[in-house]
Write a protein that holds these residues in place. Structure first.
Motif, mmCIF file in Angstrom:
data_model
loop_
_atom_site.group_PDB
_atom_site.id
_atom_site.type_symbol
_atom_site.label_atom_id
_atom_site.label_comp_id
_atom_site.label_asym_id
_atom_site.label_seq_id
_atom_site.Cartn_x
_atom_site.Cartn_y
_atom_site.Cartn_z
ATOM 1 N N SER A 197 16.865 38.722 5.111
ATOM 2 C CA SER A 197 17.343 38.244 6.417
ATOM 3 C C SER A 197 18.597 37.423 6.159
ATOM 4 C CB SER A 197 16.298 37.355 7.090
ATOM 5 O OG SER A 197 16.115 36.180 6.324
ATOM 6 N N VAL A 198 19.357 37.152 7.208
ATOM 7 C CA VAL A 198 20.499 36.247 7.074
ATOM 8 C C VAL A 198 19.985 34.875 6.624
ATOM 9 C CG1 VAL A 198 22.409 35.161 8.307
ATOM 10 C CG2 VAL A 198 21.737 37.502 8.886
ATOM 11 N N GLN A 199 18.842 34.452 7.197
ATOM 12 C CA GLN A 199 18.289 33.140 6.878
ATOM 13 C C GLN A 199 18.028 33.009 5.374
ATOM 14 O OE1 GLN A 199 17.492 35.035 9.527
ATOM 15 N NE2 GLN A 199 16.575 33.861 11.216
ATOM 16 N N ILE A 222 23.017 32.392 13.024
ATOM 17 C CA ILE A 222 22.088 31.737 12.101
ATOM 18 C C ILE A 222 22.791 30.521 11.518
ATOM 19 C CG2 ILE A 222 20.579 32.100 10.091
ATOM 20 C CD1 ILE A 222 20.179 34.227 12.400
ATOM 21 N N ASN A 235 25.428 37.112 13.096
ATOM 22 C CA ASN A 235 24.961 38.377 12.525
ATOM 23 C C ASN A 235 25.598 39.471 13.367
ATOM 24 O OD1 ASN A 235 23.592 40.350 11.155
ATOM 25 N ND2 ASN A 235 21.570 39.880 12.001
ATOM 26 N N PHE A 239 15.545 43.947 7.425
ATOM 27 C CA PHE A 239 14.944 42.949 8.313
ATOM 28 C C PHE A 239 13.611 43.518 8.805
ATOM 29 C CE2 PHE A 239 14.551 40.481 12.351
ATOM 30 C CZ PHE A 239 14.400 39.248 11.739
ATOM 31 N N LEU A 269 12.853 45.595 18.798
ATOM 32 C CA LEU A 269 13.563 45.856 17.536
ATOM 33 C C LEU A 269 12.650 46.597 16.561
ATOM 34 C CD1 LEU A 269 16.252 45.159 15.998
ATOM 35 C CD2 LEU A 269 14.988 43.265 14.951
ATOM 36 N N ARG A 318 20.158 48.227 6.114
ATOM 37 C CA ARG A 318 21.051 48.056 7.273
ATOM 38 C C ARG A 318 22.388 47.501 6.813
ATOM 39 N NH1 ARG A 318 19.212 42.387 10.363
ATOM 40 N NH2 ARG A 318 19.426 41.098 8.489
HETATM 41 O O1 LIG Z 1 18.652 38.537 9.506
HETATM 42 C C1 LIG Z 1 18.195 38.527 10.646
HETATM 43 N N1 LIG Z 1 17.637 37.407 11.152
HETATM 44 C C2 LIG Z 1 17.124 37.328 12.403
HETATM 45 O O2 LIG Z 1 16.597 36.270 12.836
HETATM 46 C C3 LIG Z 1 17.199 38.504 13.211
HETATM 47 N N2 LIG Z 1 16.806 38.793 14.493
HETATM 48 C C4 LIG Z 1 17.176 40.074 14.731
HETATM 49 O O3 LIG Z 1 16.986 40.684 15.835
HETATM 50 N N3 LIG Z 1 17.770 40.629 13.633
HETATM 51 C C5 LIG Z 1 17.805 39.658 12.670
HETATM 52 N N4 LIG Z 1 18.297 39.646 11.410
#
Ligand SMILES: O=c1[nH]c(=O)c2[nH]c(=O)[nH]c2[nH]1
Length: 304
Positions: free
Chosen positions: A234-236, A296, A262, A164, A175, A181
């Motif tokens: 990312s999860v998205q 998400i 998440n 991420f 962050l 990760r």
């Molecule tokens: O995959 C992620 N999406 C996010 O929008 C996000 N925001 C975050 O703090 N970590 C993550 N991880």
């Protein structure tokens, strides 16, 4: 002044377990069922007129009776359609029925490499979900069914293959970007089929047209495979890939929605004792964080 603008009632949490016995080979299904009704029920609320009320106790009895008599009982979508269709065709003043089924997991135990005929194990907390509406407002001969299916509480984790980085940074950002990760989530997914006509005596033909069984298998397979193999940015980004693949592979699915927490795992800082555990690619000890989690969601809909 006020007026009744919505009314729906029924029985929730009807727990039913069915055994289908076939020459000593048993197949089982355990369901939590909710069945709710709408129709000409206003007077039960506004005038204490119980004459229009099919008692929720009777609704429960009908679910058990259909669990015994239905040939579709092992097929959650068809069983839910059958229950909902029964209510709107049996009672003239009931115009819509909503049946939600949660199917618990019982997998056949394998003994000496062979599936055991009557022993099962709960090998996962994930549940199959079905939400059915049968609408008789266009007439009892013109029923329209809407089906949503899904899975919930399918817990997954990958220990690498997730990053991420490059997220928006401003004065609120603490962050640190990571190129490696843990990614863990509890998959909650639902997909829907375009509304279709239904006739009580033709419920068995629906599987051939809508392919509920193939769709359910494809959703689990692609959710797990894309989760495992995607180099996740990312999860998205990962959820969008799984959604697109499922829509492409299943012509009968109209749209698919996911809700993905998440679930964060934070590397434990051991610098105080001279141990490096904070470099993403080298971290081996983590503290799983119960809350807060990211959350998400997405819906991907067929356009062609
Ligand atoms: O995959 C992620 N999406 C996010 O929008 C996000 N925001 C975050 O703090 N970590 C993550 N991880």
């Amino acid at each position: 002044m006020s007026t009744l603008t919505a009314a729906r009632y029924g029985k929730d949490l009807v727990r039913v377990f069915r055994i289908v016995k076939d020459n000593g080979v048993h197949t089982v299904a355990e369901y939590n069922v909710r069945a709710l009704l709408e129709g000409d029920l206003e007077t039960s609320y506004t005038q204490a007129d119980n004459s229009v009320v099919v008692a929720t106790d009777s609704i429960k009895n009908i679910i058990y009776w259909l669990a015994k008599t239905s040939i579709h009982v092992l097929h959650p979508e068809l069983f839910a359609i059958e229950i909902a269709t029964y209510f709107v065709t049996k009672y003239p003043h009931i115009h819509k029925a909503f049946v939600d089924i949660e199917k618990l997991k019982w997998s056949r135990i394998v003994v000496d490499g062979k599936p055991h005929p009557h022993s099962f194990t709960r090998d996962g907390d994930e549940k199959v979900i079905v939400n059915v509406e049968v609408d008789a407002t266009k007439g009892k001969d013109a029923l329209v069914a809407t089906v949503k299916s899904g899975i919930k509480e399918l817990l997954v984790l990958k220990s690498t293959g997730s990053a991420f980085e490059n997220f928006l940074k401003d004065e609120h950002t603490t962050l640190v970007p990571v190129d490696d990760r843990i990614f863990s989530t509890s998959v909650d997914c639902s997909y829907d089929f375009p509304p279709f006509p239904v006739k009580k005596e033709e419920i068995g033909t629906l599987e051939g047209k809508l392919k509920f069984v193939d769709a359910a298998a494809s959703v689990v397979k692609n959710t797990l495979e894309v989760f495992a193999t995607d180099e996740s940015a990312s999860v998205q980004a990962t959820v969008y890939k799984m959604s697109q693949k499922i829509i492409a592979e299943n012509p009968s699915i109209h749209s698919i929605s996911y809700k993905l927490p998440n679930k964060h795992y934070i590397p434990v800082n051991m610098a105080y004792i001279g141990i490096e555990n904070m470099k993403p690619s080298e971290a081996e000890v983590f503290g799983p964080v119960a809350a807060p989690s990211g959350y998400i969601t997405s819906t991907v809909t067929r356009t062609a």
